[in-house]
Motif scaffolding. Sequence first.
Motif, PDB file in Angstrom:
ATOM      1  N   VAL A   1     -15.193  36.501  67.513  1.00  0.00           N
ATOM      2  CA  VAL A   1     -15.780  35.603  68.596  1.00  0.00           C
ATOM      3  C   VAL A   1     -15.018  34.567  69.044  1.00  0.00           C
ATOM      4  O   VAL A   1     -14.593  34.094  70.128  1.00  0.00           O
ATOM      5  CB  VAL A   1     -16.931  35.111  67.853  1.00  0.00           C
ATOM      6  N   ILE A   2     -14.273  33.698  68.130  1.00  0.00           N
ATOM      7  CA  ILE A   2     -13.509  32.474  68.434  1.00  0.00           C
ATOM      8  C   ILE A   2     -12.247  32.846  68.978  1.00  0.00           C
ATOM      9  O   ILE A   2     -11.879  32.313  69.755  1.00  0.00           O
ATOM     10  CB  ILE A   2     -13.353  31.849  66.905  1.00  0.00           C
TER      11      ILE A   2
ATOM     12  N   GLY B   1     -17.572  32.797  73.639  1.00  0.00           N
ATOM     13  CA  GLY B   1     -17.210  34.119  72.727  1.00  0.00           C
ATOM     14  C   GLY B   1     -18.515  34.788  71.988  1.00  0.00           C
ATOM     15  O   GLY B   1     -18.347  36.158  72.042  1.00  0.00           O
TER      16      GLY B   1
ATOM     17  N   GLY C   1     -12.793  34.408  72.532  1.00  0.00           N
ATOM     18  CA  GLY C   1     -13.196  33.398  73.193  1.00  0.00           C
ATOM     19  C   GLY C   1     -11.921  32.177  73.556  1.00  0.00           C
ATOM     20  O   GLY C   1     -11.952  31.972  74.709  1.00  0.00           O
ATOM     21  N   LEU C   2     -11.141  32.031  72.579  1.00  0.00           N
ATOM     22  CA  LEU C   2      -9.963  31.271  72.998  1.00  0.00           C
ATOM     23  C   LEU C   2      -9.167  31.846  74.018  1.00  0.00           C
ATOM     24  O   LEU C   2      -8.747  31.181  74.613  1.00  0.00           O
ATOM     25  CB  LEU C   2      -9.258  30.973  71.609  1.00  0.00           C
TER      26      LEU C   2
ATOM     27  N   SER D   1      -3.795  25.899  72.060  1.00  0.00           N
ATOM     28  CA  SER D   1      -4.929  25.261  72.691  1.00  0.00           C
ATOM     29  C   SER D   1      -4.852  23.728  72.504  1.00  0.00           C
ATOM     30  O   SER D   1      -5.536  23.109  73.342  1.00  0.00           O
ATOM     31  CB  SER D   1      -6.432  25.750  72.181  1.00  0.00           C
TER      32      SER D   1
ATOM     33  N   GLU E   1     -16.112  39.165  62.125  1.00  0.00           N
ATOM     34  CA  GLU E   1     -16.986  38.978  63.429  1.00  0.00           C
ATOM     35  C   GLU E   1     -16.674  37.393  63.828  1.00  0.00           C
ATOM     36  O   GLU E   1     -16.403  37.334  65.279  1.00  0.00           O
ATOM     37  CB  GLU E   1     -18.370  38.971  62.982  1.00  0.00           C
ATOM     38  N   ALA E   2     -16.910  36.615  62.990  1.00  0.00           N
ATOM     39  CA  ALA E   2     -16.575  35.211  63.744  1.00  0.00           C
ATOM     40  C   ALA E   2     -15.109  35.041  64.156  1.00  0.00           C
ATOM     41  O   ALA E   2     -14.969  34.354  65.247  1.00  0.00           O
ATOM     42  CB  ALA E   2     -16.810  34.012  62.447  1.00  0.00           C
TER      43      ALA E   2
ATOM     44  N   ILE F   1     -10.868  25.350  62.028  1.00  0.00           N
ATOM     45  CA  ILE F   1     -11.716  26.635  61.643  1.00  0.00           C
ATOM     46  C   ILE F   1     -10.978  28.002  61.442  1.00  0.00           C
ATOM     47  O   ILE F   1     -11.418  28.667  60.243  1.00  0.00           O
ATOM     48  CB  ILE F   1     -12.667  26.606  62.908  1.00  0.00           C
TER      49      ILE F   1
ATOM     50  N   ILE G   1     -20.968  31.328  61.872  1.00  0.00           N
ATOM     51  CA  ILE G   1     -20.989  30.749  63.272  1.00  0.00           C
ATOM     52  C   ILE G   1     -21.996  29.585  63.246  1.00  0.00           C
ATOM     53  O   ILE G   1     -22.061  28.616  64.066  1.00  0.00           O
ATOM     54  CB  ILE G   1     -21.083  31.972  64.287  1.00  0.00           C
TER      55      ILE G   1
ATOM     56  N   ASN H   1      -6.248  22.256  70.336  1.00  0.00           N
ATOM     57  CA  ASN H   1      -7.541  21.597  69.876  1.00  0.00           C
ATOM     58  C   ASN H   1      -7.588  21.707  68.296  1.00  0.00           C
ATOM     59  O   ASN H   1      -7.636  22.802  67.669  1.00  0.00           O
ATOM     60  CB  ASN H   1      -8.542  22.703  70.534  1.00  0.00           C
TER      61      ASN H   1
ATOM     62  N   VAL I   1     -15.455  27.704  73.826  1.00  0.00           N
ATOM     63  CA  VAL I   1     -14.821  28.781  73.256  1.00  0.00           C
ATOM     64  C   VAL I   1     -15.835  29.784  72.352  1.00  0.00           C
ATOM     65  O   VAL I   1     -15.960  31.084  72.751  1.00  0.00           O
ATOM     66  CB  VAL I   1     -13.586  28.467  72.182  1.00  0.00           C
TER      67      VAL I   1
ATOM     68  N   ARG J   1      -9.724  34.308  76.239  1.00  0.00           N
ATOM     69  CA  ARG J   1     -10.091  34.550  77.400  1.00  0.00           C
ATOM     70  C   ARG J   1     -10.249  33.006  78.155  1.00  0.00           C
ATOM     71  O   ARG J   1     -10.147  33.203  79.408  1.00  0.00           O
ATOM     72  CB  ARG J   1     -11.542  34.937  77.250  1.00  0.00           C
TER      73      ARG J   1
ATOM     74  N   ILE K   1      -9.870  21.140  66.275  1.00  0.00           N
ATOM     75  CA  ILE K   1     -11.198  21.632  65.645  1.00  0.00           C
ATOM     76  C   ILE K   1     -11.161  23.128  65.422  1.00  0.00           C
ATOM     77  O   ILE K   1     -11.329  23.615  64.531  1.00  0.00           O
ATOM     78  CB  ILE K   1     -12.360  21.392  66.615  1.00  0.00           C
ATOM     79  N   ILE K   2     -10.624  23.744  66.469  1.00  0.00           N
ATOM     80  CA  ILE K   2     -10.338  25.182  66.392  1.00  0.00           C
ATOM     81  C   ILE K   2      -9.184  25.567  65.723  1.00  0.00           C
ATOM     82  O   ILE K   2      -9.633  26.533  64.721  1.00  0.00           O
ATOM     83  CB  ILE K   2     -10.395  25.805  67.868  1.00  0.00           C
TER      84      ILE K   2
END
Lengths: 253, 253
Positions: free
Chosen positions: B89-90, A93, B93-94, B143, B85-86, B151, A148, B145, A89, B96, B147-148
């Motif tokens: 990204v996350i 990303g 990404g998740l 998800s 930004e982070a 975060i 990140i 998850n 991910v 997608r 971990i995600i």
Amino acid sequence: MQDSQTSETTQKTIEETIVSGILSARIRPGTRLSENQLATLFSVSRTRVREAMMRLETRGIVHVSPRRGWFVVEPSAEEAIAVYEARRVIEAGLLRGMRALTDEGRKALDAHLNEEKSAMAAGDRQRLSYLMGDFHIRIAELSGNAIIVDILRDLTARTILISMLYQSEFHAVQSHDGHCRIFEAMQAGDFARAAELSIEHLDEVEMGLDLTTRPDPLSELRSSLSLPPRPGPRVSQLSDPKNHNFKGVIKTC
Amino acid sequence: MQDSQTSETTQKTIEETIVSGILSARIRPGTRLSENQLATLFSVSRTRVREAMMRLETRGIVHVSPRRGWFVVEPSAEEAIAVYEARRVIEAGLLRGMRALTDEGRKALDAHLNEEKSAMAAGDRQRLSYLMGDFHIRIAELSGNAIIVDILRDLTARTILISMLYQSEFHAVQSHDGHCRIFEAMQAGDFARAAELSIEHLDEVEMGLDLTTRPDPLSELRSSLSLPPRPGPRVSQLSDPKNHNFKGVIKTC
DNA sequence: CTTTCCTGTCTTGTATGCAAGATAGCCAGA
DNA sequence: TCTGGCTATCTTGCATACAAGACAGGAAAG
């Protein structure tokens, strides 16, 4: 008690020493981290050691078994899957969100890949382990986003622990090729492609694991009985030289 | 010293109390967190409080000014940008990487958006602040998850602190619409679109900030002189009722 | 009135001491 | 030989004591 240097440098050193020990695959999963031993090793009191352990625990690097001790985590198969998923991910990303590769960044990655090559040629497995993980951190550094970078560093450390647990063979060449492909796509400015490649790369590495070989063959029974994680004699000491010559090196990252 | 309950529940409570206080925007950035006061509040010794502070520090929620005290972080403009930004990204990404929206997940998000609506109708700003941030955590929970999720929870907490610092107006409707659009794309199975929308949504929120109004107008001079972060009387206490009636609510997330 | 210095107080930093659980090894009994 | 229980020892959990820096307020000097 000869203090090697006048202490002072022991602020975050405990944490960093352990993490970098994991990143270079010198510290194995399940390693016992005794507060007393670390305290004497770093010439501080247990208090400081405990602080470092707490921090590492929130970073997912160590865990504590009450009144038994601190241990480097031994990720379960489920956790291993979660770590790879999180990395897919974030890394995908990250790449997909990139707009351009600066000349500086290109040079940094190029230099890194050359290091990988030379480590492969030299057969320096410990260094190779480190470099294989570091590649992905380098990519994160391109974004200039410290958040990140930190996240990926910790996930990489966990990845290395996973590899030490579940990986049988060493496929450095394959991983290196994956890195090169990602780099090529980045150089071509095709970041969507680079993102896809990074997912494939992580898939490949994950597939290379044998997540059925449980490090603790009793884990099923144990968890169904809700017993404590893992008693017994799996205690490898931090200053034990055997830890520095462990067999089976890491391919991954 | 009447112990409200026989302690025991104070293990991770300090940490969670503070984080949830931030998530619901009851604790402002820069709030002083006195070890002694927290210790008496939770009926434990300073040791436990310090452990919680260390953990929160590695999570990027608080920071310590040596010999002066612990403070809830006041992200700089640069840090604020990095946080957004982070998250782009996350979260992108998740989304997608998602393949399908389970019926269960659809229901959960639907229920959440209804909560947002009712909080907006009721004008419950504190609850709204919480819900606006929680939407993104809910998506992460889809998800499965952990971990995600962790975060993103910490990043969301930081986002709320950023909003309290740099946000002037309250655009709950706009944010809610963004959430709805993301949900619609997910329902349609178009996760690439959902990812794009989440990026746009976060851009929108970030653009709504006034990152030029520095919370510390002297920060430039101060940092160029490398002085300690921020002395002076900006001490708001944890149990101070004013903290519970702060003006200027959060729009974001 | 302004400035400087000093001192009392409050903060965190760190070490240490004690409590209590977990473990291993031994010994006795079957 | 095997089993059960006891104890000695080692581990972390937690509180507390003391050290030392930071700050505020007041007194004294200009």
